[in-house]
Write an enzyme that holds these catalytic residues in place. Structure first.
Site, PDB file in Angstrom:
ATOM      1  N   LYS A  22     -47.752 -49.086 -21.222  1.00  0.00           N
ATOM      2  CA  LYS A  22     -47.857 -48.509 -22.581  1.00  0.00           C
ATOM      3  C   LYS A  22     -48.030 -49.613 -23.620  1.00  0.00           C
ATOM      4  O   LYS A  22     -48.903 -49.538 -24.478  1.00  0.00           O
ATOM      5  CB  LYS A  22     -46.583 -47.700 -22.888  1.00  0.00           C
ATOM      6  CG  LYS A  22     -46.357 -47.418 -24.367  1.00  0.00           C
ATOM      7  CD  LYS A  22     -45.089 -46.636 -24.617  1.00  0.00           C
ATOM      8  CE  LYS A  22     -43.843 -47.445 -24.818  1.00  0.00           C
ATOM      9  NZ  LYS A  22     -43.671 -48.085 -26.141  1.00  0.00           N
ATOM     10  N   ASN A  23     -47.199 -50.634 -23.526  1.00  0.00           N
ATOM     11  CA  ASN A  23     -47.196 -51.652 -24.585  1.00  0.00           C
ATOM     12  C   ASN A  23     -48.377 -52.613 -24.490  1.00  0.00           C
ATOM     13  O   ASN A  23     -48.642 -53.356 -25.432  1.00  0.00           O
ATOM     14  CB  ASN A  23     -45.868 -52.412 -24.592  1.00  0.00           C
ATOM     15  CG  ASN A  23     -44.734 -51.531 -25.100  1.00  0.00           C
ATOM     16  OD1 ASN A  23     -44.981 -50.440 -25.607  1.00  0.00           O
ATOM     17  ND2 ASN A  23     -43.505 -51.991 -24.949  1.00  0.00           N
ATOM     18  N   CYS A 117     -36.086 -47.474 -37.153  1.00  0.00           N
ATOM     19  CA  CYS A 117     -36.009 -46.498 -36.072  1.00  0.00           C
ATOM     20  C   CYS A 117     -34.673 -46.673 -35.379  1.00  0.00           C
ATOM     21  O   CYS A 117     -33.853 -47.499 -35.788  1.00  0.00           O
ATOM     22  CB  CYS A 117     -37.175 -46.637 -35.108  1.00  0.00           C
ATOM     23  SG  CYS A 117     -37.069 -48.120 -34.126  1.00  0.00           S
ATOM     24  N   ARG A 122     -36.600 -53.202 -37.838  1.00  0.00           N
ATOM     25  CA  ARG A 122     -37.982 -53.471 -37.449  1.00  0.00           C
ATOM     26  C   ARG A 122     -38.933 -53.718 -38.633  1.00  0.00           C
ATOM     27  O   ARG A 122     -39.879 -52.942 -38.861  1.00  0.00           O
ATOM     28  CB  ARG A 122     -38.492 -52.363 -36.528  1.00  0.00           C
ATOM     29  CG  ARG A 122     -37.555 -52.154 -35.348  1.00  0.00           C
ATOM     30  CD  ARG A 122     -38.108 -51.237 -34.316  1.00  0.00           C
ATOM     31  NE  ARG A 122     -39.178 -51.815 -33.540  1.00  0.00           N
ATOM     32  CZ  ARG A 122     -39.865 -51.166 -32.629  1.00  0.00           C
ATOM     33  NH1 ARG A 122     -39.601 -49.913 -32.389  1.00  0.00           N
ATOM     34  NH2 ARG A 122     -40.822 -51.745 -31.941  1.00  0.00           N
ATOM     35  N   ASP A 309     -36.286 -54.344 -23.558  1.00  0.00           N
ATOM     36  CA  ASP A 309     -36.668 -52.992 -23.133  1.00  0.00           C
ATOM     37  C   ASP A 309     -36.018 -52.579 -21.809  1.00  0.00           C
ATOM     38  O   ASP A 309     -36.192 -51.438 -21.366  1.00  0.00           O
ATOM     39  CB  ASP A 309     -38.199 -52.877 -23.026  1.00  0.00           C
ATOM     40  CG  ASP A 309     -38.855 -52.909 -24.398  1.00  0.00           C
ATOM     41  OD1 ASP A 309     -38.148 -52.719 -25.398  1.00  0.00           O
ATOM     42  OD2 ASP A 309     -40.086 -53.131 -24.459  1.00  0.00           O
ATOM     43  N   ARG A 401     -42.230 -40.410 -24.492  1.00  0.00           N
ATOM     44  CA  ARG A 401     -43.007 -41.405 -25.245  1.00  0.00           C
ATOM     45  C   ARG A 401     -43.426 -42.568 -24.347  1.00  0.00           C
ATOM     46  O   ARG A 401     -44.442 -43.214 -24.613  1.00  0.00           O
ATOM     47  CB  ARG A 401     -42.169 -41.968 -26.405  1.00  0.00           C
ATOM     48  CG  ARG A 401     -41.929 -40.977 -27.511  1.00  0.00           C
ATOM     49  CD  ARG A 401     -41.262 -41.664 -28.673  1.00  0.00           C
ATOM     50  NE  ARG A 401     -41.935 -42.934 -28.922  1.00  0.00           N
ATOM     51  CZ  ARG A 401     -41.368 -43.999 -29.472  1.00  0.00           C
ATOM     52  NH1 ARG A 401     -40.118 -43.954 -29.833  1.00  0.00           N
ATOM     53  NH2 ARG A 401     -42.047 -45.107 -29.666  1.00  0.00           N
TER      54      ARG A 401
HETATM   55  N1  EPU Z   1     -39.403 -58.921 -36.612  1.00  0.00           N
HETATM   56  C1  EPU Z   1     -39.297 -59.377 -37.898  1.00  0.00           C
HETATM   57  N2  EPU Z   1     -40.400 -59.310 -38.712  1.00  0.00           N
HETATM   58  C2  EPU Z   1     -41.590 -58.826 -38.264  1.00  0.00           C
HETATM   59  C3  EPU Z   1     -41.690 -58.375 -36.923  1.00  0.00           C
HETATM   60  C4  EPU Z   1     -40.581 -58.437 -36.121  1.00  0.00           C
HETATM   61  O1  EPU Z   1     -38.223 -59.826 -38.331  1.00  0.00           O
HETATM   62  O2  EPU Z   1     -42.553 -58.795 -39.044  1.00  0.00           O
HETATM   63  C5  EPU Z   1     -38.235 -58.969 -35.724  1.00  0.00           C
HETATM   64  C6  EPU Z   1     -37.829 -57.605 -35.204  1.00  0.00           C
HETATM   65  O3  EPU Z   1     -37.007 -56.916 -36.123  1.00  0.00           O
HETATM   66  C7  EPU Z   1     -37.111 -57.961 -33.929  1.00  0.00           C
HETATM   67  C8  EPU Z   1     -37.910 -59.160 -33.430  1.00  0.00           C
HETATM   68  O4  EPU Z   1     -38.599 -59.680 -34.561  1.00  0.00           O
HETATM   69  O5  EPU Z   1     -35.800 -58.375 -34.220  1.00  0.00           O
HETATM   70  C9  EPU Z   1     -38.911 -58.853 -32.336  1.00  0.00           C
HETATM   71  O6  EPU Z   1     -39.656 -57.694 -32.675  1.00  0.00           O
HETATM   72  P1  EPU Z   1     -41.166 -57.521 -32.222  1.00  0.00           P
HETATM   73  O7  EPU Z   1     -42.036 -57.603 -33.430  1.00  0.00           O
HETATM   74  O8  EPU Z   1     -41.454 -58.442 -31.104  1.00  0.00           O
HETATM   75  O9  EPU Z   1     -41.164 -56.017 -31.717  1.00  0.00           O
HETATM   76  P2  EPU Z   1     -42.434 -55.050 -31.747  1.00  0.00           P
HETATM   77  O10 EPU Z   1     -43.649 -55.859 -31.585  1.00  0.00           O
HETATM   78  O11 EPU Z   1     -42.358 -54.147 -32.930  1.00  0.00           O
HETATM   79  C10 EPU Z   1     -42.639 -54.622 -29.190  1.00  0.00           C
HETATM   80  C11 EPU Z   1     -42.541 -53.458 -28.258  1.00  0.00           C
HETATM   81  C12 EPU Z   1     -41.096 -52.992 -28.166  1.00  0.00           C
HETATM   82  C13 EPU Z   1     -40.251 -54.169 -27.669  1.00  0.00           C
HETATM   83  C14 EPU Z   1     -40.420 -55.366 -28.604  1.00  0.00           C
HETATM   84  C15 EPU Z   1     -39.692 -56.606 -28.133  1.00  0.00           C
HETATM   85  C16 EPU Z   1     -44.650 -52.331 -28.395  1.00  0.00           C
HETATM   86  C17 EPU Z   1     -45.423 -51.138 -28.798  1.00  0.00           C
HETATM   87  N3  EPU Z   1     -43.384 -52.369 -28.734  1.00  0.00           N
HETATM   88  O12 EPU Z   1     -42.194 -54.160 -30.472  1.00  0.00           O
HETATM   89  O13 EPU Z   1     -41.077 -51.958 -27.193  1.00  0.00           O
HETATM   90  O14 EPU Z   1     -38.896 -53.787 -27.622  1.00  0.00           O
HETATM   91  O15 EPU Z   1     -41.815 -55.694 -28.721  1.00  0.00           O
HETATM   92  O16 EPU Z   1     -40.127 -56.975 -26.875  1.00  0.00           O
HETATM   93  O17 EPU Z   1     -45.192 -53.227 -27.751  1.00  0.00           O
HETATM   94  C18 EPU Z   1     -40.303 -49.992 -26.183  1.00  0.00           C
HETATM   95  O18 EPU Z   1     -41.321 -50.005 -25.461  1.00  0.00           O
HETATM   96  O19 EPU Z   1     -39.318 -49.233 -25.950  1.00  0.00           O
HETATM   97  C19 EPU Z   1     -40.234 -50.886 -27.326  1.00  0.00           C
HETATM   98  C20 EPU Z   1     -39.402 -50.688 -28.352  1.00  0.00           C
END
Ligand code: EPU
Length: 422
Positions: A22-23, A117, A122, A309, A401
């Site tokens: 998915k990701n 969320c 996030r 995850d 999801r």
């Molecule tokens: N963060 C910031 N600022 C930003 C972006 C992120 O402070 O602009 C922080 C976040 O709050 C968090 C950390 O950085 O503390 C890492 O977040 P990241 O941006 O890596 O998360 P994401 O890209 O929004 C993806 C996956 C998540 C997974 C995370 C971490 C997808 C669609 N989502 O989210 O997957 O937990 O990376 O590996 O790829 C799931 O599949 O259940 C899921 C939540």
């Protein structure tokens, strides 16, 4: 609304095919925006989040179709509405990764600002910082991110780290934007997750020039245009990890196919510490538990560290360990909605700041519980298969999801899960 009724305990035995990731699929679908024409993504899982992304792309003007082999074709010849509407984006945070490609393709984009969320705040500040560094002008208006690049995007050396390390979708967004920027972009502190490497490989197939794939330093030489391609996404390492725990928690033995162990070093390391054997086999593996579940300490980290995850699912397993364990969450410090629900099933878990102390118990007991987010729900399914009695899990739309046909896959190897509408 659907609920699961799960009878336990069961012992799982047999073979499960792991679905496409998915990701990996979500940002790759967004990448189709960069190349006018028809991109085909093979092996995409049939999941609620994928449908949301398909709807989002359609709302921009793309034509999205799914065929019987689970391939998705996305025709982006006409992207006439570069607006990610709140009503769609609010359903899934990954919607934010249309921002970079839209900006690169159309020179402008308006995307609803995603909210928080169940797993925490996030923010998207790093996404916006990175795009600004590439020359975008960005402001917020009525809850929307309004971005323009009147003079196009220009490559630059930029740092994408934040308080919790790298950002996965932030890296995806900037990487996609940089492919069509003028000149060279160097992304320092890029996320190294296999899903980002998959995106980069897909972009290179489209004609991008990205090197350093898999490392925290991605170098992108901007090109004038990208071409649509056919691309197959990698297997889902989170689904694979979840089913590895399913084998362990039910004292069963599973064969997982389409399961690449390459990206699962930290997970296999912790499983082995717990007493689980993971034996590679032909692009997949056999997994089984040897003797009692041993305690283990786990700290989540960006890749190649232990993935957040799979934190909830490991907690369900360690709840049954012969001793005490500590799990510390370093990516989303509030991602512990499953703790109270697992305790309703007679686990002994105590939250202490960003950690949970797990005192192993001999048995879990069925109870009515509430799914709160995707991975927390998967932990409840795992616990329910080990618990004595019938567990009722409410709000299973969270599971839908991210886990394709989870009850069918698990029932085929011995689980007793029924889906009912209430
Ligand atoms: N963060 C910031 N600022 C930003 C972006 C992120 O402070 O602009 C922080 C976040 O709050 C968090 C950390 O950085 O503390 C890492 O977040 P990241 O941006 O890596 O998360 P994401 O890209 O929004 C993806 C996956 C998540 C997974 C995370 C971490 C997808 C669609 N989502 O989210 O997957 O937990 O990376 O590996 O790829 C799931 O599949 O259940 C899921 C939540």
């Amino acid at each position: 609304m659907d609920i699961f009724k799960i009878e336990g305990p069961v012992k799982l035995e047999g073979k499960i095919e792991i679905s496409g990731s998915k990701n990996a699929a979500l940002p790759i679908m967004a990448a189709a925006l960069l190349a006018p024409g028809k991109t085909t993504i093979k092996g995409t899982p049939y999941l609620a989040d994928i449908v949301v992304m398909a709807n989002l792309l359609s709302s921009l003007g793309a034509t999205v179709q799914r065929n019987d082999n689970f391939d998705i074709s996305i025709d982006t010849s006409n992207i006439d509405n570069p607006v990610g509407d709140y009503e769609i984006v609010r359903k899934m945070r990954a919607g934010i990764c249309i921002l970079g490609p839209l900006l690169a393709r159309c020179g402008k984009a308006t995307v609803s600002m995603p909210g928080g969320c169940a797993i925490g705040d996030r923010p998207v500040d790093i996404h916006l910082r990175g795009l600004r560094e590439l020359g975008a002008e960005i402001h917020l208006e009525n809850g929307n991110i309004v971005a323009t690049a009147p003079n196009g995007l220009t490559g630059k050396k930029l740092f994408l780290g934040g308080p919790f390390g790298s950002t996965v979708l932030g890296t995806a967004n900037i990487l996609m934007a940089a492919t069509l920027a003028k000149g060279q972009t160097v992304i320092e502190s890029a996320a190294c997750e296999p899903e980002i490497s998959d995106l980069a490989n897909c972009l290179n197939k489209m004609g991008a020039k990205i090197t350093g794939i898999g490392s925290p330093r991605l170098i992108v030489q901007g090109v004038n245009q990208l071409k649509p391609v056919e691309y197959k996404v990698i297997g889902d390492r989170v689904e694979a990890g979840t089913f590895m725990i399913a084998a362990a928690i039910t004292s069963g033995k599973l064969e997982l196919t389409n399961c690449c162990l390459d990206g699962m070093g930290a997970v296999v390391d912790r499983l082995e510490k717990i007493g689980v054997t993971v034996e590679p086999n032909n692009g997949g593996c056999f997994v089984w538990q040897n003797g009692p579940v041993k305690p283990a300490d786990i700290t989540t980290q960006p890749y190649p560290g232990f993935p957040t995850d799979l934190q909830a699912q490991f907690m369900a397993l360690l709840a049954l360990a012969d001793g005490n364990s500590v799990i510390t969450e370093k990516i989303f410090p509030d991602r512990f909605m499953h703790v109270a629900e697992l305790n309703r099933m007679a686990a002994n878990l105590r939250k202490e700041g960003p950690s949970v102390i797990i005192v192993g118990v001999k048995n879990l007991v069925a109870a009515p519980v509430m799914a709160s987010d995707l991975r927390a729900s998967a932990a409840l399914v795992l616990a329910a298969m080990a618990a004595k009695g019938t567990t009722v899990i409410n709000r299973v739309y969270h599971i839908d999801r991210g886990y394709e046909k989870i009850e069918q896959k698990l029932n085929a190897v011995g689980a007793k899960i029924s889906r009912e509408k209430i």
